[in-house]
Design a protein around this motif. Structure first.
Motif, PDB file in Angstrom:
ATOM      1  N   UNK A  41      75.549  50.526  53.845  1.00  0.00           N
ATOM      2  CA  UNK A  41      74.792  50.940  54.851  1.00  0.00           C
ATOM      3  C   UNK A  41      73.625  51.683  54.755  1.00  0.00           C
ATOM      4  N   UNK A  42      72.461  51.420  55.336  1.00  0.00           N
ATOM      5  CA  UNK A  42      71.317  52.161  55.246  1.00  0.00           C
ATOM      6  C   UNK A  42      71.474  53.514  55.964  1.00  0.00           C
ATOM      7  N   UNK A  43      71.219  54.703  55.518  1.00  0.00           N
ATOM      8  CA  UNK A  43      71.467  56.070  56.134  1.00  0.00           C
ATOM      9  C   UNK A  43      70.240  56.657  55.968  1.00  0.00           C
ATOM     10  N   UNK A  44      69.864  57.389  57.237  1.00  0.00           N
ATOM     11  CA  UNK A  44      68.716  58.270  57.037  1.00  0.00           C
ATOM     12  C   UNK A  44      69.008  59.448  57.372  1.00  0.00           C
ATOM     13  N   UNK A  45      68.542  60.616  57.062  1.00  0.00           N
ATOM     14  CA  UNK A  45      68.604  61.834  57.604  1.00  0.00           C
ATOM     15  C   UNK A  45      67.191  62.479  58.112  1.00  0.00           C
ATOM     16  N   UNK A  46      67.176  62.792  59.661  1.00  0.00           N
ATOM     17  CA  UNK A  46      66.102  63.249  60.018  1.00  0.00           C
ATOM     18  C   UNK A  46      66.171  64.795  60.637  1.00  0.00           C
ATOM     19  N   UNK A  47      65.303  65.681  60.756  1.00  0.00           N
ATOM     20  CA  UNK A  47      65.528  67.222  61.219  1.00  0.00           C
ATOM     21  C   UNK A  47      64.285  67.466  62.305  1.00  0.00           C
ATOM     22  N   UNK A  48      64.701  68.188  63.007  1.00  0.00           N
ATOM     23  CA  UNK A  48      63.947  68.719  63.974  1.00  0.00           C
ATOM     24  C   UNK A  48      64.022  70.440  64.160  1.00  0.00           C
ATOM     25  N   UNK A  49      62.852  71.131  64.275  1.00  0.00           N
ATOM     26  CA  UNK A  49      62.869  72.608  64.315  1.00  0.00           C
ATOM     27  C   UNK A  49      63.082  73.097  65.669  1.00  0.00           C
ATOM     28  N   UNK A  50      64.025  74.179  65.663  1.00  0.00           N
ATOM     29  CA  UNK A  50      64.574  74.700  66.975  1.00  0.00           C
ATOM     30  C   UNK A  50      64.636  76.216  66.728  1.00  0.00           C
TER      31      UNK A  50
END
Length: 117
Positions: A41-50
Motif C-alpha cells: 500500500x502507498x503510505x504517506x506521513x504529514x505533519x502539522x505544528x501545534x
C-alpha cells in the motif's frame, strides 16, 4: 545484480527506479510495471505544528497516484516550502475519504507545553 524471475534479464535492485516501482526483490522494474505485481500500500506521513510540538499523521492510500495527489495538495495548502512567510495556499486540503485514504497512525503534540493545566 539480480536475475528477473519473469524475463530472466539482469537488473540492479538498488536503483532509484526499482525502489520507486517496488515489487519483489527478484523482479525487474519493467516486469513489475507490466505485470502489476506491486501489492504494497502507498503510505504517506504529514505533519502539522501545534504550539511547540508537531502532530504527525500517517495515511494509507489505495494507490500511489492518489497518495501523490494528496501530498501535493497538502503541501500547497499548508504553505510547505514557503520559508518564513508560510502563506497558506488558495485551496483546502483534499478529503482523505475522497482519495481512499485510511488513517493508520497519529501522534498528537501536547499544546500545553509549559506543564500547566
Amino acid at each position: 545484480m539480480k536475475e528477473c524471475k519473469h524475463c530472466e534479464s539482469e537488473f540492479n535492485p538498488d536503483t532509484a527506479r526499482k525502489r520507486t516501482v517496488g515489487g519483489r526483490i527478484n523482479e525487474c522494474p519493467d516486469c513489475v510495471e507490466a505485470l502489476g505485481t506491486e501489492t504494497a500500500p502507498a503510505t504517506v506521513g504529514v505533519m502539522s505544528g501545534d504550539g511547540k510540538q508537531g502532530m504527525v499523521t500517517i495515511l494509507r492510500f489505495d494507490d500511489q497516484a492518489k497518495a501523490n495527489t494528496y501530498v501535493k495538495a497538502w503541501k500547497h495548502s499548508t504553505g510547505y516550502n514557503k520559508g518564513k512567510s508560510c502563506q497558506m495556499g488558495g485551496t483546502n486540503v483534499l478529503s482523505m475519504d475522497r482519495l481512499g485514504a485510511t488513517k493508520i497512525g497519529e501522534h498528537g503534540g501536547n499544546p500545553n507545553h509549559k506543564g500547566k493545566m
